[in-house]
Design a protein around this motif. Structure first.
Motif, short mmCIF file in Angstrom:
data_model
loop_
_atom_site.label_atom_id
_atom_site.label_comp_id
_atom_site.label_asym_id
_atom_site.label_seq_id
_atom_site.Cartn_x
_atom_site.Cartn_y
_atom_site.Cartn_z
N ASP A 1 13.83 -44.79 -37.82
CA ASP A 1 15.25 -44.97 -37.14
C ASP A 1 16.08 -45.14 -38.80
O ASP A 1 16.32 -46.06 -39.05
CB ASP A 1 15.41 -46.07 -36.42
CG ASP A 1 15.04 -45.81 -34.89
OD1 ASP A 1 15.06 -44.55 -34.68
OD2 ASP A 1 14.61 -46.54 -34.03
N PHE A 2 16.57 -44.12 -38.99
CA PHE A 2 17.34 -44.30 -40.45
C PHE A 2 18.91 -44.38 -39.88
O PHE A 2 19.48 -43.83 -38.97
CB PHE A 2 17.39 -43.00 -41.13
CG PHE A 2 15.98 -42.83 -42.09
CD1 PHE A 2 16.11 -42.25 -43.16
CD2 PHE A 2 14.89 -43.33 -41.63
CE1 PHE A 2 15.01 -42.14 -44.11
CE2 PHE A 2 13.78 -43.23 -42.49
CZ PHE A 2 13.88 -42.57 -43.74
N ASN A 3 19.46 -45.45 -40.89
CA ASN A 3 20.98 -45.41 -40.52
C ASN A 3 21.80 -44.47 -41.29
O ASN A 3 20.92 -43.74 -42.08
CB ASN A 3 21.62 -46.88 -40.79
CG ASN A 3 21.14 -47.33 -42.40
OD1 ASN A 3 21.36 -46.41 -43.12
ND2 ASN A 3 20.65 -48.25 -42.48
N PRO A 4 22.86 -44.39 -41.27
CA PRO A 4 23.67 -43.30 -42.02
C PRO A 4 23.62 -43.42 -43.41
O PRO A 4 23.17 -42.52 -44.20
CB PRO A 4 25.15 -43.42 -41.52
CG PRO A 4 25.04 -44.01 -40.12
CD PRO A 4 23.97 -44.96 -40.10
N GLN A 5 23.45 -44.63 -43.91
CA GLN A 5 23.14 -44.65 -45.37
C GLN A 5 21.79 -44.28 -45.87
O GLN A 5 21.63 -43.51 -47.04
CB GLN A 5 23.35 -46.17 -45.68
CG GLN A 5 23.50 -46.46 -47.42
CD GLN A 5 23.68 -47.64 -47.89
OE1 GLN A 5 24.28 -48.49 -47.16
NE2 GLN A 5 23.42 -47.91 -49.20
N ASP A 6 20.86 -44.54 -44.95
CA ASP A 6 19.40 -44.10 -45.55
C ASP A 6 19.17 -42.81 -45.23
O ASP A 6 18.87 -42.05 -46.26
CB ASP A 6 18.38 -44.63 -44.41
CG ASP A 6 18.35 -46.18 -44.40
OD1 ASP A 6 18.58 -46.63 -45.39
OD2 ASP A 6 17.77 -46.82 -43.46
#
Length: 98
Positions: free
Chosen positions: A2-7
């Protein structure tokens, strides 16, 4: 997984900066960005758009999302539309004849 937008934006930016083209990764990032578009800030959108331009990968839904975000009242936050455009066009010199 589960990547966040920054990742997501950092990952695809790193691949593009290294000149590493991976169609499956680009498609996955585009689909996830389109699915969660409202979660992405201006810098994230700019980095993803730049990566797609730099790696010469077209994704029409992503392009449409970028257009929607830049023309909405939400806009890009601290990123102006002109700054996004200039940032994306920075990848164009790499689009020469191959």
């Amino acid at each position: 997984h589960d990547f966040n937008p920054q990742d997501l934006s950092n990952t695809i930016w790193a691949f593009a900066s290294a000149g590493e083209y991976h169609a499956g990764l680009l498609e996955a990032v585009a689909e996830e960005t389109c699915r969660r578009g409202q979660d992405f800030g201006g810098q994230h959108v700019a980095m993803i758009a730049w990566a797609f331009v730099t790696l010469r990968h077209r994704h029409d839904r992503l392009l449409s999302l970028v257009g929607s975000i830049t023309s909405s009242s939400r806009g890009l936050g601290t990123w102006s539309n002109a700054k996004l455009l200039a940032f994306c066009f920075a990848g164009l010199p790499r689009l020469g004849d191959d």
